[in-house]
Motif scaffolding. Structure first.
Motif, short mmCIF file in Angstrom:
data_model
loop_
_atom_site.label_atom_id
_atom_site.label_comp_id
_atom_site.label_asym_id
_atom_site.label_seq_id
_atom_site.Cartn_x
_atom_site.Cartn_y
_atom_site.Cartn_z
N ARG A 94 0.96 -1.10 0.05
CA ARG A 94 0.08 -0.07 -0.16
C ARG A 94 0.82 1.35 0.06
O ARG A 94 1.85 1.09 0.40
CB ARG A 94 -0.85 -0.02 1.09
CG ARG A 94 -1.81 -1.17 1.39
CD ARG A 94 -2.80 -0.74 2.25
NE ARG A 94 -2.42 -0.79 3.88
CZ ARG A 94 -2.93 -0.67 4.82
NH1 ARG A 94 -4.46 -0.72 4.96
NH2 ARG A 94 -2.54 -0.59 6.07
N LEU A 95 0.31 2.42 -0.45
CA LEU A 95 0.93 3.60 -0.47
C LEU A 95 1.21 3.93 1.12
O LEU A 95 2.34 4.32 1.27
CB LEU A 95 0.35 4.69 -1.01
CG LEU A 95 0.78 6.11 -1.25
CD1 LEU A 95 2.03 6.26 -1.98
CD2 LEU A 95 -0.35 7.05 -1.72
N ARG A 96 0.58 3.74 2.18
CA ARG A 96 0.76 3.87 3.32
C ARG A 96 1.88 3.70 3.93
O ARG A 96 2.76 4.32 4.47
CB ARG A 96 -0.48 3.56 4.27
CG ARG A 96 -0.29 3.59 5.61
CD ARG A 96 -0.32 4.79 6.18
NE ARG A 96 0.37 4.87 7.63
CZ ARG A 96 -0.63 4.93 8.51
NH1 ARG A 96 -2.01 5.04 8.57
NH2 ARG A 96 -0.02 5.14 9.93
N GLU A 97 2.19 2.25 3.91
CA GLU A 97 3.41 1.71 4.58
C GLU A 97 4.63 2.19 3.64
O GLU A 97 5.80 2.21 3.97
CB GLU A 97 3.20 0.09 4.72
CG GLU A 97 2.33 -0.12 5.51
CD GLU A 97 0.73 -0.16 5.12
OE1 GLU A 97 0.06 -0.42 6.14
OE2 GLU A 97 0.61 0.07 3.88
N THR A 98 4.38 2.34 2.05
CA THR A 98 5.55 2.49 1.46
C THR A 98 6.15 4.07 1.76
O THR A 98 7.33 4.17 2.03
CB THR A 98 5.25 2.35 0.13
OG1 THR A 98 4.65 1.16 -0.26
CG2 THR A 98 6.35 2.88 -0.99
N VAL A 99 5.13 4.94 1.85
CA VAL A 99 5.53 6.30 2.46
C VAL A 99 6.18 6.29 3.99
O VAL A 99 7.34 6.94 4.11
CB VAL A 99 4.28 7.30 2.21
CG1 VAL A 99 4.72 8.57 2.82
CG2 VAL A 99 3.85 7.37 0.87
N ASP A 100 5.74 5.55 4.81
CA ASP A 100 5.97 5.45 6.04
C ASP A 100 7.40 5.04 6.08
O ASP A 100 8.36 5.47 6.93
CB ASP A 100 5.14 4.66 6.85
CG ASP A 100 3.91 5.63 7.17
OD1 ASP A 100 3.61 6.75 7.04
OD2 ASP A 100 2.80 4.78 7.69
N ALA A 101 7.66 4.06 5.40
CA ALA A 101 9.26 3.51 5.23
C ALA A 101 10.27 4.30 4.47
O ALA A 101 11.42 4.09 4.77
CB ALA A 101 8.99 2.04 4.63
N ALA A 102 9.62 5.29 3.71
CA ALA A 102 10.49 6.16 3.07
C ALA A 102 10.16 7.48 2.79
O ALA A 102 9.62 8.08 1.90
CB ALA A 102 10.89 5.33 1.32
N PRO A 103 10.24 8.22 4.18
CA PRO A 103 9.42 9.50 4.13
C PRO A 103 10.34 10.44 3.11
O PRO A 103 9.79 11.56 2.76
CB PRO A 103 9.75 10.25 5.61
CG PRO A 103 10.92 9.03 6.03
CD PRO A 103 10.80 7.82 5.38
N ASP A 104 11.34 10.32 2.83
CA ASP A 104 12.39 11.14 1.89
C ASP A 104 11.87 11.04 0.27
O ASP A 104 11.96 11.82 -0.45
CB ASP A 104 13.65 10.78 1.76
CG ASP A 104 14.55 11.18 2.88
OD1 ASP A 104 13.96 11.72 3.88
OD2 ASP A 104 15.69 10.50 3.23
N GLU A 105 10.74 10.13 0.01
CA GLU A 105 10.34 9.77 -1.07
C GLU A 105 8.82 10.35 -1.10
O GLU A 105 8.20 9.85 -2.03
CB GLU A 105 10.27 8.25 -1.39
CG GLU A 105 11.73 7.84 -1.71
CD GLU A 105 11.79 6.35 -2.08
OE1 GLU A 105 10.84 5.95 -2.78
OE2 GLU A 105 12.85 5.63 -1.81
N GLU A 106 8.24 10.96 -0.14
CA GLU A 106 7.07 11.30 -0.04
C GLU A 106 6.39 12.14 -1.21
O GLU A 106 5.41 11.65 -1.78
CB GLU A 106 6.63 11.94 1.10
CG GLU A 106 5.16 12.14 1.66
CD GLU A 106 5.02 12.52 3.17
OE1 GLU A 106 3.74 12.40 3.54
OE2 GLU A 106 5.91 12.71 3.78
N LEU A 107 7.16 13.09 -1.57
CA LEU A 107 6.58 13.98 -2.62
C LEU A 107 6.46 12.99 -4.00
O LEU A 107 5.62 12.95 -4.80
CB LEU A 107 7.61 14.89 -2.86
CG LEU A 107 7.52 16.20 -1.89
CD1 LEU A 107 8.49 17.08 -2.36
CD2 LEU A 107 6.09 16.83 -2.04
N SER A 108 7.48 12.31 -4.25
CA SER A 108 7.42 11.44 -5.44
C SER A 108 6.31 10.29 -5.35
O SER A 108 5.86 9.87 -6.35
CB SER A 108 8.80 10.67 -5.71
OG SER A 108 9.21 9.88 -4.99
N LEU A 109 5.98 9.88 -4.30
CA LEU A 109 5.07 8.83 -4.16
C LEU A 109 3.92 9.41 -4.26
O LEU A 109 2.73 8.61 -4.52
CB LEU A 109 5.36 8.00 -2.69
CG LEU A 109 6.58 7.08 -2.63
CD1 LEU A 109 6.92 6.53 -1.40
CD2 LEU A 109 6.34 5.89 -3.45
#
Length: 322
Positions: A94-109
């Protein structure tokens, strides 16, 4: 999460008789989800038990989205009498866990989720009911129906109605679009090696203002979206859709309306349905609501909150009622 009684026979009738049925998740409704695993094949079994749930809107919107090249799950089989639907499995990422695991990629996600809404805005509204003033009013009213009594507030109901009536004109779209309504990080799947977006939980779609799904995504009740991310993604959307200040007024009105509604719903899930963990998310929702209330367009509603809901009673209703 025991499979429904008719699940095995349903799967057998549609060529999945050898499949294991494994629990995946329940949600805030009566719907439950299981994974059917047959060797290398996988599919998701939705249990939407009548009379509490009706899977037909989900099926209709899924087909409408797929016809327009949006990644909704394919419908593999269904039994409307039992409320069983077998759908394409988008996996577990899910987008949720992916963003939480890689906060530096939040904008691109988040960017592809914004771009999808720009595409959706370009489509005429699908075959869904209107998101009109009556629905907006009824939903907002969940706050005074559930949250206020839970924390000991006797609200000014006439003032509540008048305040919202004075701002709802901003939230009615001249050209409605399909509003998915639960468009947030826990309902967006990242599918395949290219991590394309897969859509879930759109059975409550209505024809309304395109700002609503942006609110769902950028004022996410289930994860905190930093104001800087919200601003950047709003900028991306507005640039692509040529959305001006009128759009931002709609965004804040719908933000306040949605967040007030969610505070009511999360309180109801605790009080009526025995799901207290939803109450713990209310402080986050209050933070979003207060950001929206600070906007000039929301002045009448902000004044109502100032007069009726003290700062000390804005938080987790379970804690505040103790």
């Amino acid at each position: 999460m025991t499979p429904p009684p008719g699940a095995a026979a349903f799967l057998d009738a549609h060529g999945w008789g050898e499949a294991q049925i494994l629990p995946v998740a329940g949600d805030a409704s009566f719907r439950r989800y299981f994974r059917a695993v047959d060797g290398a094949r996988k599919a998701i079994l939705m249990d939407a038990p009548p009379p509490h749930e009706d899977p037909r809107p989900f099926i209709a919107i899924a087909e409408w989205l797929v016809e327009r090249d949006f990644a909704a799950p394919a419908i593999l089989a269904c039994d409307l009498d039992q409320g069983l639907v077998l759908i394409e499995d988008f996996g577990d990422i899910r987008l949720r866990e992916t963003v939480d695991a890689a906060p530096d990629e939040e904008l691109s996600l988040y960017a592809p989720a914004i771009d999808l809404l720009v595409r959706l805005r370009a489509e005429p509204a699908g075959p869904v009911p209107p998101y009109d003033r009556a629905v907006l009013k009824r939903e907002a009213g969940l706050f005074v129906e559930w949250y206020c009594p839970a924390v000991g507030i006797e609200p000014d109901l006439a003032g509540w109605d008048a305040a919202w009536e004075s701002v709802f004109d901003h939230a009615i779209a001249e050209t409605p679009v399909t509003v998915l309504r639960d468009y947030h990080a826990e309902n967006l799947m990242l599918v395949g090696p290219e991590r394309s977006l897969g859509l879930l939980d759109f059975q409550d779609a209505l024809a309304g203002h395109p700002a609503y799904d942006l609110v769902s995504l950028l004022q996410d009740a289930r994860r905190t979206v930093d104001p800087a991310i919200e601003a950047a993604m709003l900028g991306r959307y507005r640039a692509a859709a040529d959305a001006g200040e009128d759009f931002m007024n709609a965004y804040h009105v719908l933000g306040a309306q949605r967040n007030a509604k969610i505070l009511g719903i999360f309180t109801r899930l605790w009080k009526r349905d025995g799901k207290p963990h939803y109450a713990t998310m209310c402080p986050r929702v209050w933070a979003y609501l207060e950001r929206d209330l600070a906007q000039p367009v929301m002045a009448p509603v902000a004044a109502w909150f100032e007069a009726n809901v003290p700062a000390a009673l804005r938080g987790d209703p379970l804690v505040l009622s103790a």
